[in-house]
Every structure is written in structure tokens, then in C-alpha cells.
Scaffold this motif. Structure first.
Motif, PDB file in Angstrom:
ATOM      1  N   HIS A   1     -25.120 -13.052  -6.882  1.00  0.00           N
ATOM      2  CA  HIS A   1     -25.798 -13.124  -8.171  1.00  0.00           C
ATOM      3  C   HIS A   1     -26.825 -14.255  -8.108  1.00  0.00           C
ATOM      4  CE1 HIS A   1     -21.691 -11.691  -9.980  1.00  0.00           C
ATOM      5  NE2 HIS A   1     -22.322 -10.718  -9.341  1.00  0.00           N
ATOM      6  N   GLY A   2     -28.032 -14.000  -8.595  1.00  0.00           N
ATOM      7  CA  GLY A   2     -29.080 -15.015  -8.591  1.00  0.00           C
ATOM      8  C   GLY A   2     -29.873 -15.085  -7.309  1.00  0.00           C
TER       9      GLY A   2
ATOM     10  N   ARG B   1     -23.451 -22.743 -15.417  1.00  0.00           N
ATOM     11  CA  ARG B   1     -23.077 -21.494 -16.090  1.00  0.00           C
ATOM     12  C   ARG B   1     -22.057 -20.770 -15.198  1.00  0.00           C
ATOM     13  NH1 ARG B   1     -26.479 -20.267 -20.346  1.00  0.00           N
ATOM     14  NH2 ARG B   1     -28.423 -21.442 -20.459  1.00  0.00           N
ATOM     15  N   SER B   2     -20.869 -21.328 -15.129  1.00  0.00           N
ATOM     16  CA  SER B   2     -19.844 -20.794 -14.239  1.00  0.00           C
ATOM     17  C   SER B   2     -19.575 -19.329 -14.539  1.00  0.00           C
ATOM     18  CB  SER B   2     -18.544 -21.578 -14.399  1.00  0.00           C
ATOM     19  OG  SER B   2     -17.482 -20.917 -13.741  1.00  0.00           O
TER      20      SER B   2
ATOM     21  N   THR C   1     -14.414 -25.191 -14.657  1.00  0.00           N
ATOM     22  CA  THR C   1     -15.052 -26.424 -14.211  1.00  0.00           C
ATOM     23  C   THR C   1     -15.661 -26.205 -12.826  1.00  0.00           C
ATOM     24  OG1 THR C   1     -13.049 -27.210 -13.141  1.00  0.00           O
ATOM     25  CG2 THR C   1     -13.347 -27.780 -15.473  1.00  0.00           C
ATOM     26  N   SER C   2     -16.361 -27.232 -12.341  1.00  0.00           N
ATOM     27  CA  SER C   2     -16.970 -27.125 -11.023  1.00  0.00           C
ATOM     28  C   SER C   2     -15.934 -26.833  -9.953  1.00  0.00           C
ATOM     29  CB  SER C   2     -17.708 -28.428 -10.685  1.00  0.00           C
ATOM     30  OG  SER C   2     -18.186 -28.408  -9.360  1.00  0.00           O
ATOM     31  N   GLU C   3     -14.856 -27.605  -9.937  1.00  0.00           N
ATOM     32  CA  GLU C   3     -13.823 -27.402  -8.926  1.00  0.00           C
ATOM     33  C   GLU C   3     -13.163 -26.040  -9.086  1.00  0.00           C
ATOM     34  OE1 GLU C   3     -14.080 -29.978 -10.918  1.00  0.00           O
ATOM     35  OE2 GLU C   3     -14.676 -31.606  -9.554  1.00  0.00           O
ATOM     36  N   GLY C   4     -12.920 -25.645 -10.334  1.00  0.00           N
ATOM     37  CA  GLY C   4     -12.303 -24.350 -10.580  1.00  0.00           C
ATOM     38  C   GLY C   4     -13.200 -23.201 -10.179  1.00  0.00           C
ATOM     39  N   THR C   5     -14.507 -23.369 -10.385  1.00  0.00           N
ATOM     40  CA  THR C   5     -15.460 -22.325 -10.017  1.00  0.00           C
ATOM     41  C   THR C   5     -15.480 -22.116  -8.508  1.00  0.00           C
ATOM     42  OG1 THR C   5     -16.867 -22.712 -11.939  1.00  0.00           O
ATOM     43  CG2 THR C   5     -17.898 -21.695 -10.034  1.00  0.00           C
ATOM     44  N   VAL C   6     -15.498 -23.208  -7.741  1.00  0.00           N
ATOM     45  CA  VAL C   6     -15.489 -23.113  -6.285  1.00  0.00           C
ATOM     46  C   VAL C   6     -14.237 -22.391  -5.808  1.00  0.00           C
ATOM     47  CG1 VAL C   6     -15.253 -24.463  -4.156  1.00  0.00           C
ATOM     48  CG2 VAL C   6     -16.958 -25.110  -5.869  1.00  0.00           C
ATOM     49  N   ALA C   7     -13.085 -22.798  -6.322  1.00  0.00           N
ATOM     50  CA  ALA C   7     -11.818 -22.192  -5.893  1.00  0.00           C
ATOM     51  C   ALA C   7     -11.750 -20.721  -6.268  1.00  0.00           C
ATOM     52  CB  ALA C   7     -10.647 -22.960  -6.504  1.00  0.00           C
ATOM     53  N   ALA C   8     -12.164 -20.389  -7.488  1.00  0.00           N
ATOM     54  CA  ALA C   8     -12.090 -19.002  -7.945  1.00  0.00           C
ATOM     55  C   ALA C   8     -13.046 -18.112  -7.154  1.00  0.00           C
ATOM     56  CB  ALA C   8     -12.408 -18.924  -9.432  1.00  0.00           C
ATOM     57  N   SER C   9     -14.252 -18.615  -6.883  1.00  0.00           N
ATOM     58  CA  SER C   9     -15.230 -17.828  -6.141  1.00  0.00           C
ATOM     59  C   SER C   9     -14.730 -17.532  -4.733  1.00  0.00           C
ATOM     60  CB  SER C   9     -16.563 -18.582  -6.082  1.00  0.00           C
ATOM     61  OG  SER C   9     -17.503 -17.886  -5.299  1.00  0.00           O
ATOM     62  N   LEU C  10     -14.228 -18.557  -4.047  1.00  0.00           N
ATOM     63  CA  LEU C  10     -13.736 -18.352  -2.687  1.00  0.00           C
ATOM     64  C   LEU C  10     -12.543 -17.401  -2.665  1.00  0.00           C
ATOM     65  CD1 LEU C  10     -13.994 -21.993  -1.271  1.00  0.00           C
ATOM     66  CD2 LEU C  10     -15.519 -20.055  -0.794  1.00  0.00           C
ATOM     67  N   HIS C  11     -11.669 -17.567  -3.642  1.00  0.00           N
ATOM     68  CA  HIS C  11     -10.501 -16.680  -3.713  1.00  0.00           C
ATOM     69  C   HIS C  11     -10.937 -15.230  -3.919  1.00  0.00           C
ATOM     70  CE1 HIS C  11      -6.220 -15.807  -4.546  1.00  0.00           C
ATOM     71  NE2 HIS C  11      -6.703 -14.930  -5.418  1.00  0.00           N
ATOM     72  N   TYR C  12     -11.892 -15.040  -4.804  1.00  0.00           N
ATOM     73  CA  TYR C  12     -12.370 -13.684  -5.097  1.00  0.00           C
ATOM     74  C   TYR C  12     -13.034 -13.060  -3.868  1.00  0.00           C
ATOM     75  CZ  TYR C  12     -15.217  -9.998  -7.222  1.00  0.00           C
ATOM     76  OH  TYR C  12     -15.820  -8.792  -7.519  1.00  0.00           O
ATOM     77  N   ILE C  13     -13.887 -13.836  -3.189  1.00  0.00           N
ATOM     78  CA  ILE C  13     -14.606 -13.298  -2.033  1.00  0.00           C
ATOM     79  C   ILE C  13     -13.645 -12.984  -0.889  1.00  0.00           C
ATOM     80  CG2 ILE C  13     -16.324 -13.876  -0.260  1.00  0.00           C
ATOM     81  CD1 ILE C  13     -17.774 -15.492  -2.497  1.00  0.00           C
TER      82      ILE C  13
ATOM     83  N   GLY D   1     -20.162 -17.811 -24.217  1.00  0.00           N
ATOM     84  CA  GLY D   1     -19.990 -19.151 -24.752  1.00  0.00           C
ATOM     85  C   GLY D   1     -20.876 -20.189 -24.108  1.00  0.00           C
ATOM     86  N   GLN D   2     -21.869 -19.754 -23.336  1.00  0.00           N
ATOM     87  CA  GLN D   2     -22.761 -20.673 -22.654  1.00  0.00           C
ATOM     88  C   GLN D   2     -23.991 -20.946 -23.511  1.00  0.00           C
ATOM     89  OE1 GLN D   2     -23.327 -18.194 -19.238  1.00  0.00           O
ATOM     90  NE2 GLN D   2     -21.611 -19.086 -18.108  1.00  0.00           N
ATOM     91  N   PRO D   3     -24.647 -22.106 -23.333  1.00  0.00           N
ATOM     92  CA  PRO D   3     -25.830 -22.437 -24.135  1.00  0.00           C
ATOM     93  C   PRO D   3     -26.911 -21.369 -24.031  1.00  0.00           C
ATOM     94  CG  PRO D   3     -25.097 -24.338 -22.874  1.00  0.00           C
ATOM     95  CD  PRO D   3     -24.310 -23.172 -22.369  1.00  0.00           C
ATOM     96  N   ALA D   4     -27.617 -21.145 -25.124  1.00  0.00           N
ATOM     97  CA  ALA D   4     -28.682 -20.150 -25.133  1.00  0.00           C
ATOM     98  C   ALA D   4     -29.845 -20.604 -24.260  1.00  0.00           C
ATOM     99  CB  ALA D   4     -29.162 -19.909 -26.558  1.00  0.00           C
ATOM    100  N   ALA D   5     -30.322 -19.720 -23.402  1.00  0.00           N
ATOM    101  CA  ALA D   5     -31.498 -20.026 -22.590  1.00  0.00           C
ATOM    102  C   ALA D   5     -32.721 -20.159 -23.482  1.00  0.00           C
ATOM    103  CB  ALA D   5     -31.716 -18.927 -21.553  1.00  0.00           C
TER     104      ALA D   5
END
Length: 486
Positions: free
Chosen positions: A170-171, A210-211, A216-228, A411-415
Motif C-alpha cells: 500500500h502506498g 496512519r497505522s 502504535t508504532s511497535e504494534g504496527t511493525v509486529a502486526a505487519s510482519l505477522h500478517y505478511i 478514526g484518523q485525522p482528516a487529510a
């Protein structure tokens, strides 16, 4: 440049009085009116043109960090050919290298026949690579753009593995040719083509602000790696083992999003365990841009395939793929391109790469990038519409938001793309060229030459601050982006 341009400041940086920022850049904004040359461009050029819509200027000459337009206005160029101009405009070492080729009457075009210029280029490039990668690496010269090198990389890994599908993120942005477009995260260019993306599985990138997991940052890294890892190991996951994974260590067009080093190391481990070639796209981030010679060096990993362009040609068109020797299984002629023998680009590229190494411009990029980020974070404390400041080295992004608007469905800030666009225009009026990118075009992006000085960094920050003060006084319009259309 032999002629002396009109002095626009009392003393230009480094004592150079040919081109420099205006001392009144913050007080007397430039005025822009329709001009014949821009009107002719509008009448003749394709509707697909992009930069002139946001930057209505016609450039006449450039020197270092600065460009002058046909109206005599001087701008600080923090776009720099989207990162192509590592040394800025018309750097002496580049000009001298080009002139030497012309004086020596060397062939300007040789397809893939070798020459002393080409041999010197290859040796110079390989000397910059980590020795353990360069030891058995092979190089393929491609067409003039990074997108063509991406196409070559796709062919390479598909041939070597016998597989067809690819993993992207993504991105992601890897170019505008058909194969590269399939890897793109941005849906906009795909809509007119019926939503192309065949044979590509998209994965969540660790976008900390924008996880994709709302963590959180640490949670995003762990979740992404786990998913992949799950995708690559789950026999019921529905995704066939891919031919390769294509990744940017720092997403550029996607909004200047640096991947955390732990995540990069995790991706390298996962792809190695699954025997999936890892293709790193360093078209924009390579050659000192991020504070190291290559962005992957921050995490201490090695790629299987490395895609390089932009700065590699010293401002002239050139792209290559460098890859592990065991992947070199394609047949002669499997990838070609008429302009892969651009001798001027190789000469200019060799001179540029040697200058970056000799002057340790990657270190300057690290220092100046940190200095600019410090300025922008101070500005962020004064303006709640600056949601995030991020980047590495001289690859920097500032994400604009509307703090008063309703958050999006996650729930993320509006662009706030309108605010970002207003800021870009206000900076242009004050003599600063910068670009936009990221989700909805709400990220202000800066890619100045690696040669930028402290005084110039401070001036860039001053212009952004003055421009920000102006646009922040205008009440932002709430901009809601809830769902994709494709």
C-alpha cells in the motif's frame, strides 16, 4: 555559467553571487500572470502533464540549488528533478565530465557494447555497494527511466523462480509503465485502465502516522510482519508463493514514509525463509539521499535485486538493475532498450557518484535533513494543521491535516490536500519550489540537492514558516475521504 545574474541578495551562500535566494523573499511575494510560453505549453502538451499545473513557471537556467525562470525570478529548488539532481543544477564535476566526453569525440550511444566510459561507471558503482553484495552481483542496463528497470526486475525474478505473482505494498510507487503501474498503491492512475493490478498481492506498509492496523508504532511493525509471514506460510491463505517482493525502504511519492529498521530486517528474514527474492526500489532514495549511500544500509540488510535510477546518471537519463548472480537465468535479449548505452549519462553518473563518496555528501544529507526536520517540528508545535513531520536525510515530508474536521472512518485525522496545495503555492510565491504527495496529495515533500548548506536549510525553513503563517489564517475546508473509487 559565465554570465553574472542579477544579485538578488546581499551575499549568496558560499560567496557565490551568481544565483541565490532573495533577501526580500519573505516580504515581497512573486506575482504570477499568464505568459505566452506557458500558454503555448498548455495548448500543445498532453493533458497528462502534471508539474506545470502546480508550478506555473518556465525555467531558463539553473545553478546548484537555484533556478531562474524566463521572467528573471530565482527559486530555491527543493524538488531537484524529483531527486535526480543529487548535486544540484550544473555542478562543475558533472559539466566537466560531459564536456570531456564531447572533447574526446567518444561515441554517445553504444547500445550495450562496452566502452571505457561504461567500464569506469560499472567499477565506480560496484565500489559503492556493500562488498558482500557486489562480490557476485550482475548488472543490467535498462531504458532511461526507473520504471523500465522495475520492468526488468520483474522479468528477472519471474524467469529465475518460474513463478508469476508479485508482492507490493500500500502506498507504493514504482513508475508508470504497465507492469510498474500494477505495483502502484495509488488508485488514481489505475481508474482509467479499469483498475489494473493483475498478478499483484498488496500488503500493509508500516505507515506509523496512519497505522493500517490502528496500533502504535511497535504494534504496527509486529502486526505487519505477522500478517505478511502468514500470507507466505498459510496453506489456506489463497496466495501462491510469489516470484518476488518489491519494496521501497522509504516510500517517496506515497508520502515520504520511512519503514522502521526492525520491520525492514523482519521483511528480509521472512523473504529469505520463504525463498522469495526481495527487490528494493532505491530509484529515489539511493546515493546518499537518506544519510547513507543506500537506504537499505540503515537496517543492515542486503537485497536480492536493487533498482537504481535518478541520481545515478548525474542528472541525465539512466537506470540499472543490480542483482545476485544466481538470479542471472534469463536468455540473451530477454530485456533490452535502445538508450541503455547513454555514454554521457554514464560519464556524468561516474563523476557524481565519486563526488558524493569523496565529499561524504551522505553525511551532509543526514545533518541537513535533521536540521530541517527540527525546524519543521518547531513549526508543527505552532500549527496544529501539521499532523506529522518525517523522513530520513534529505528526503522529508510534512503531512497536512484539518484538526477541526471529522476524522475518517478509521478514526484518523482528516487529510488536508487543499491546505497542502495552498502552502505549495505560497512557498512558490516566496521563491521556493517543493512538491506534494501521499494520501490525497496532503504531504508536502522536500528533496533538495545533497549539497545544501546550513544557511540554505534555514532559509528554506523561514520561507515555509512565513508561507504557513499565511495559509493557516485561512479557515480550512473540511475534506472527507472515506472510500476508494476504482
Amino acid at each position: 555559467m559565465s554570465s553574472v545574474l542579477p544579485l538578488l541578495i546581499d551575499h549568496a551562500p558560499n560567496g557565490d553571487e551568481r544565483l541565490g535566494p532573495r533577501h526580500n523573499a519573505l516580504a515581497q511575494p512573486y506575482q504570477f500572470a499568464p505568459s505566452p510560453i506557458l500558454e503555448r505549453q498548455n495548448a500543445r502538451e498532453s493533458n497528462a502533464r502534471s508539474y506545470p499545473r502546480r508550478l506555473p513557471i518556465a525555467l531558463k537556467r539553473g545553478q546548484g540549488l537555484y533556478v531562474e525562470d524566463v521572467e528573471g525570478r530565482v527559486f530555491i529548488d527543493c524538488l531537484a528533478g524529483a531527486g535526480t539532481l543529487a548535486l544540484g543544477h550544473n555542478h562543475p564535476v558533472v559539466v566537466q565530465a560531459i564536456q570531456q566526453v564531447l572533447r574526446d569525440e567518444l561515441p554517445l550511444h553504444t547500445l550495450d557494447l562496452t566502452t571505457p566510459v561504461k567500464d569506469d561507471f560499472v567499477e565506480t558503482l560496484f565500489s559503492l555497494l556493500p562488498p558482500e553484495f557486489a562480490r557476485d552481483a550482475r548488472i543490467q542496463f535498462c531504458g532511461p527511466t526507473g520504471a523500465d528497470a522495475i520492468e526488468a526486475a520483474l522479468k528477472l525474478v519471474k524467469t529465475a523462480t518460474g513463478r508469476q505473482t508479485m508482492l507490493s505494498f500500500h502506498g507504493a510507487y514504482h513508475g508508470m509503465t504497465q507492469g510498474a503501474l500494477n505495483l502502484m498503491g495509488n488508485l488514481g492512475p489505475k481508474v482509467a485502465l479499469g483498475g489494473s493490478g493483475s498478478g499483484v498481492q498488496f500488503l500493509p506498509y508500516p505507515y506509523e502516522y496512519r497505522s493500517p492496523f490502528g496500533l502504535t508504532s511497535e504494534g504496527t511493525v509486529a502486526a505487519s510482519l505477522h500478517y505478511i509471514e502468514t500470507i507466505l506460510t498459510d496453506p489456506e491463505g489463497g496466495v501462491c508463493l510469489p516470484a518476488g517482493m518489491v519494496m521501497e525502504i522509504i516510500q517517496g511519492e506515497g508520502g515520504v514514509i520511512p519503514a522502521p529498521d526492525d520491520w525492514v530486517r523482519g521483511i528480509r528474514k521472512i523473504t529469505q525463509n520463504a525463498d522469495v527474492p526481495l527487490i528494493l526500489d532505491e530509484v529515489q532514495s539511493g546515493f546518499g539521499r537518506t544519510g547513507k549511500m543506500f537506504a537499505f544500509e540503515h537496517a543492515g540488510i542486503l537485497p536480492d535485486v536493487l533498482v537504481l535510477s535518478k541520481a545515478i546518471g548525474g542528472s541525465l537519463p539512466l537506470s540499472v538493475v543490480v542483482y545476485r548472480g544466481e538470479l542471472d537465468q534469463w536468455r540473451p535479449g530477454a530485456h533490452a532498450g535502445t538508450f541503455r548505452g547513454n555514454q554521457l549519462a554514464m560519464a556524468a553518473g561516474s563523476a557524481t557518484l565519486r563526488h558524493i563518496r569523496r565529499e561524504r555528501l551522505q553525511d551532509n544529507a543526514e545533518r541537513m535533513g535533521q536540521r530541517l526536520q527540527n525546524h519543521l517540528r518547531q513549526l508543527q508545535s505552532d500549527h496544529h494543521c501539521i499532523g506529522d513531520v518525517r523522513g530520513r536525510g534529505l528526503m522529508i515530508g510534512m503531512e497536512m491535516i484539518d484538526p477541526d474536521a471529522r476524522p475518517n472512518s478509521l478514526g484518523q485525522p482528516a487529510a488536508a490536500p487543499g491546505l497542502a496545495s495552498q502552502l505549495q503555492r505560497a512557498c512558490l510565491e516566496r521563491g521556493l519550489i517543493l512538491e506534494l504527495g501521499g494520501r490525497h496529495g496532503s504531504v508536502v515533500r522536500l528533496l533538495p540537492p545533497l549539497t545544501i548548506s546550513e544557511q540554505e536549510i534555514d532559509l528554506v525553513a523561514d520561507i515555509i514558516a512565513a508561507s504557513m503563517a499565511l495559509v493557516a489564517r485561512r479557515a480550512p475546508t473540511a475534506e472527507s475521504f472515506m472510500y476508494n473509487k476504482c
